[in-house]
Design an enzyme around this catalytic site. Structure first.
Site, PDB file in Angstrom:
ATOM      1  N   TRP A 360       0.966  -1.280   0.009  1.00 48.58           N
ATOM      2  CA  TRP A 360      -0.076  -0.022   0.205  1.00 48.58           C
ATOM      3  C   TRP A 360       0.864   1.143   0.067  1.00 48.58           C
ATOM      4  CZ3 TRP A 360      -1.654   2.793   5.082  1.00 48.58           C
ATOM      5  CH2 TRP A 360      -1.067   2.791   5.785  1.00 48.58           C
ATOM      6  N   ASP A 361       2.147   1.100   0.104  1.00 45.91           N
ATOM      7  CA  ASP A 361       3.290   2.189   0.071  1.00 45.91           C
ATOM      8  C   ASP A 361       2.815   3.187  -1.020  1.00 45.91           C
ATOM      9  OD1 ASP A 361       4.067   0.029   1.586  1.00 45.91           O
ATOM     10  OD2 ASP A 361       5.874   0.979   2.056  1.00 45.91           O
ATOM     11  N   GLU A 499       0.694  -3.080  12.184  1.00 46.45           N
ATOM     12  CA  GLU A 499       1.185  -4.643  12.052  1.00 46.45           C
ATOM     13  C   GLU A 499       1.261  -5.176  13.332  1.00 46.45           C
ATOM     14  OE1 GLU A 499       4.101  -4.888   8.991  1.00 46.45           O
ATOM     15  OE2 GLU A 499       2.474  -5.227   7.367  1.00 46.45           O
ATOM     16  N   LYS A 620       2.848  -0.009  15.646  1.00 46.79           N
ATOM     17  CA  LYS A 620       3.922  -0.183  15.041  1.00 46.79           C
ATOM     18  C   LYS A 620       4.149   1.229  14.445  1.00 46.79           C
ATOM     19  CE  LYS A 620       6.313  -2.880  11.237  1.00 46.79           C
ATOM     20  NZ  LYS A 620       6.049  -3.548  10.251  1.00 46.79           N
ATOM     21  N   GLN A 621       2.861   1.651  13.642  1.00 50.10           N
ATOM     22  CA  GLN A 621       2.901   2.872  12.989  1.00 50.10           C
ATOM     23  C   GLN A 621       1.386   3.404  12.891  1.00 50.10           C
ATOM     24  OE1 GLN A 621       2.957  -0.478   9.906  1.00 50.10           O
ATOM     25  NE2 GLN A 621       2.633   1.276   8.611  1.00 50.10           N
TER      26      GLN A 621
HETATM   27  C1  BGC Z   1       5.083  -1.497   7.017  1.00 48.59           C
HETATM   28  C2  BGC Z   1       3.616  -1.641   6.407  1.00 48.59           C
HETATM   29  C3  BGC Z   1       4.516  -1.357   4.748  1.00 48.59           C
HETATM   30  C4  BGC Z   1       5.714  -2.102   4.799  1.00 48.59           C
HETATM   31  C5  BGC Z   1       6.474  -2.200   3.149  1.00 48.59           C
HETATM   32  C6  BGC Z   1       6.040  -2.469   6.875  1.00 48.59           C
HETATM   33  O1  BGC Z   1       7.164  -2.513   8.023  1.00 48.59           O
HETATM   34  O2  BGC Z   1       4.249  -1.848   8.506  1.00 48.59           O
HETATM   35  O3  BGC Z   1       2.813  -0.658   6.387  1.00 48.59           O
HETATM   36  O4  BGC Z   1       3.621  -1.450   3.983  1.00 48.59           O
HETATM   37  O5  BGC Z   1       6.484  -2.213   5.549  1.00 48.59           O
HETATM   38  O6  BGC Z   1       6.960  -0.604   3.420  1.00 48.59           O
END
Ligand code: BGC
Length: 802
Positions: A360-361, A499, A620-621
């Protein structure tokens, strides 16, 4: 350090991997890490070369299970260029003493330079000056020019130029137990008077890749007639030349390399193409000229200059790092990517982490590209369109309707997320449930809509975008279930962007209910789908409804869900990340900060301790905060009002505060979102987070991840903070809106954007903003500044006081 150069003046083996990733050269078709041409892969160095979308699948038995992964394949190493005095050791960072060292990436011109003085055991010194390019204007071409000066010896120098097809995928330690031999050699040739030639094939996807290399050695500008020793050994083709060199004399080695693949268009066969093309490819100097021109044109569009108030400039000052981020963005996805049928990978084509997959980046990556090079975004969105059928099949297989795109996407669009991942802290293989992140589908729909909004490209929307958006809307409708008790729709058993939470504490099965981000995004998608069915030309609406069997009762359901989706709150207007988030324990942050120096990867720490992040209120984010990242306050207010939920503006800072305090920054995307959401309310902290986003790769603040590939989402996201948050450039409806507000530390910000065929230049200080219409297909251009609309004529500038 000038604002265009990334320079390393000392050799540090422990940082080699990081520097190689940061000094990668690429053109959107292929990329080569900035490794020394004298080394091969090992613990210190990793000279990887990757093709955009060059994937292959391999199976491995792990814990009695056959698991299959699709990897971005490390292609033959074309860099190989070694030299030594006959009988002596090869000069390389490992074998020889380094008397002086400089590696410099010229970001403006896309040139990587290595200047090294090596000394062998006999005290013989060679000064090497290498310049290297991966041609930005001609996607098949790379070249290097290496001048070798003997500082203190007269003797016979051996120079070996080669292509090494014996390489494997060894770039990520955690994947070490997995099968890594992706290539088989099909053809090879090393003969006098013809370029080196190697053709390999990926063992499963049968992608054939041909490389040719022409080496020329000159002294004082004159080509030397040499009869090299020929090497052709199991995938390693090379030529070893012996050249007499006098003390203080210089010889120049030039290597020009051509890459073609079986997926190229306008060729008969990749081997023939590479061999034919190298005949008409000029030498290093003319290539350098056209390469520089291509970069000059790119920077003319895409440069951003920022002047900050701090007089003292550090090595990694923001302006340079911003340019480095733009540079890697343009090297990953460029004009050369158009027609390649590839997506934009989360880690660039710079390393093997996340296997070159598309996540989804994109959501973070498109805004900048779209306002600079909309044709590239269009091509990247078509990558998704072409995988619509696979997404439809995935939805059906999971019992849903419409199209369900995968969390990680590679060649075919099937789900490529690994089923298990290794926790290096505990050494255990753990189930990977991240494919429960269905929200990627909302991101795809959002990207399609935003591209349309920025470009007005109705042809794209009508022929491709709408179909994907409608099928995604259908998926959201079918995954939503009605809960009579609340008279609301719910989305159960999914994961949000955070995540660290994939299940409820002690649950047997993964999945969380009513993730707020997912539910709001699903609402938005359903609303936009209904909107699309209003704005397309009538005949196309009819066609789509016929082909996709969209009925009135189905659109009625979409309408109903988009009015009655459930969002859960706790603690007086905190948007709950998911249902029962409030029941989780608070983490003893102090304890963990004391025990571990870095707690970004709390998932690994807790798992290694026999605990789980699922038990705690940690993220995490950004998850809930993504809503404030993607939507303006009025847009959110409208969405919440549509759902009949209260939304006061005070909700925003309150939620920001709540979740910022519970974030571990295990993903570099968090810095971007946090900087963004504070851009107006807390400019100081926003700048601090922005600087963190800038540092995340250049200083490898996650401790060892950048060597495995850059974090393109964070790189592009940080650039977009300047464009959308600080300069305040946003597209809404048919208007480009501008509402700048710089952090206190910024004196001036300058950039250009392209919007619907017009080019505008922006210059903003703390006091004023100047907008100039550089060119436009129309005589006048209408835009919005803060709340009002204005018009500009070509060549004119408007000045606004802030
Ligand atoms: C993040 C995801 C991201 C992926 C690729 C993961 O560490 O939690 O949101 O899409 O990295 O960048």
């Amino acid at each position: 350090m000038p604002a265009w150069n990334l320079t390393y003046n000392t050799y540090k083996p422990q940082e080699e991997g990081l520097r190689e990733a940061l000094c990668t050269l690429g053109n959107g078709y292929f990329a080569t890490r900035g490794a020394s041409a004298q080394v091969s892969a090992g613990d210190i160095h990793y000279p990887g070369t990757y093709l955009a979308g060059g994937y292959n699948r391999l199976k491995t038995k792990i814990a009695d299970r056959d698991i299959e992964n699709e990897d971005l394949v490390n292609m033959p190493n074309w860099l190989c260029l070694k030299f030594r005095f006959t009988g002596g050791q090869w000069f390389s960072p490992e074998n020889a003493a380094i008397r002086s060292y400089c590696r410099e990436l010229d970001i403006q011109n896309g040139i990587l330079t290595h200047i090294v003085v090596f000394e062998d055991e006999q005290g013989r010194r060679i000064r090497m000056e290498e310049q290297r390019i991966v041609h930005m204007g001609d996607r098949h071409t790379a070249a290097m020019q290496v001048s070798l000066t003997s500082e203190n010896e007269t003797g016979a120098l051996e120079v070996e130029s080669a292509i090494d097809g014996t390489v494997q995928n060894r770039g990520v330690k955690r994947y070490g137990e997995l099968n890594s031999r992706h290539l088989e050699v099909l053809e090879s040739e090393s003969v006098q008077d013809r370029p080196l030639y190697l053709k390999v094939q990926t063992v499963q996807s049968e992608l054939r890749v041909a490389m040719t290399a022409r080496t020329r050695i000159t002294r004082k500008g004159k080509a030397l007639e040499l009869a090299p020793k020929l090497m052709d050994d199991d995938g390693y083709v090379g030529k070893r030349y012996t050249v007499d060199i006098k003390k203080k004399e210089t010889i120049v080695v030039e290597k020009v390399v051509l890459v073609h693949t079986s997926r190229d268009i306008a060729i008969s066969e990749c081997g023939l193409a590479a061999r034919a093309r190298i005949q008409r490819t000029p030498g290093f100097e003319p290539l350098l000229k056209t390469h520089k021109l291509a970069w000059k044109q790119l920077w003319r569009r895409s440069d951003i200059t920022l002047t900050d108030r701090r007089k003292k400039r550090s090595d990694h000052h923001p302006e340079m790092v911003v340019r480095l981020h733009i540079f890697h963005l343009l090297q990953t996805t460029s004009k050369q990517t158009i027609n390649l049928d590839v997506g934009v990978p989360a880690r660039g084509w710079h390393g093997e982490a996340y296997r070159g997959h598309i996540f989804w980046d994109e959501l973070y990556i498109y805004p900048f590209i779209t306002l600079q090079h909309p044709e590239i975004t269009r091509s990247l969105l078509l990558y998704r369109y072409r995988r619509l059928d696979t997404a439809r099949a995935a939805a059906r297989a999971a019992g849903y309707k419409g199209a369900m795109f995968p969390w990680q996407s590679g060649s075919s669009g099937r789900e490529e997320t690994q089923t298990v991942h290794l926790n290096p802290k505990s050494g255990r293989w753990i189930p990977d449930n991240s494919h429960f992140q269905k929200h990627v589908n909302a991101a795809i729909a959002f990207n399609i809509w935003k591209y349309f909004e920025s470009t007005g490209d109705m042809q794209f929307m009508s022929e491709y975008g709408a179909e994907v958006l409608l099928e995604i809307a259908r998926f959201w409708a079918s995954i939503s279930t009605f809960n009579k008790d609340f008279d609301r729709y719910e989305i159960l058993k999914v994961m949000g962007p955070d995540e660290y939470h994939d299940a409820y504490p002690d649950a047997d099965e993964p999945g969380l209910d009513n993730n707020a981000y997912t539910n709001v995004m699903a609402t938005w998608v359903l609303t936009q789908a209904l909107n699309v069915l209003e704005i397309l030309p009538e005949d196309r609406i009819e066609e789509l409804c016929e082909t996709l069997h969209i009925t009135e009762s189905e659109t009625d359901l979409w309408w109903d869900i988009s009015r009655k989706m459930r969002i859960i709150f706790h603690d007086d207007n905190i948007i709950s990340q998911f249902e029962h988030y409030d029941r989780l324990k608070e983490l003893d942050w102090e304890k963990y900060r004391e025990k571990y120096t870095n707690i970004q990867r709390m998932d690994r720490i807790l798992e290694a301790e026999g605990d789980s992040p699922n038990n705690y209120k940690i993220t995490k984010q950004a998850d809930v905060l993504m809503l404030f990242y993607l939507f303006s306050a009025p847009e959110l207010k409208t969405l919440f009002k549509q759902l009949n939920y209260p939304f006061e503006y005070e909700t925003i800072p309150k939620n920001i505060d709540y979740y910022v305090h519970r974030t571990t920054y295990g993903s570099s995307l968090s810095w971007v979102v946090h900087s963004w959401v504070m851009a107006r309310s807390d400019r100081k902290r926003s700048w601090k987070f922005f600087l963190k986003a800038l540092q995340s790769d250049i200083n490898d603040i996650q401790g060892g991840t950048t060597r495995e590939g850059i974090h393109l989402g964070a790189m592009a996201g940080s650039v977009n903070i300047l464009q959308e948050a600080y300069m305040g450039i946003k597209t809404r409806g048919n208007i480009l809106w501008v509402n700048p507000e710089l952090p206190e530390v910024l004196e001036k910000l300058e950039m250009q954007v392209r919007y619907r065929g017009s080019t505008l230049a922006f210059e903003t200080t703390q006091e004023m903003c100047k907008i100039t219409l550089l060119c436009s297909p129309e005589n006048t251009f209408k835009f919005g500044f803060k709340e009002n609309l204005y018009e500009l004529k070509v060549g004119n500038t408007r000045k606004f006081h802030i």
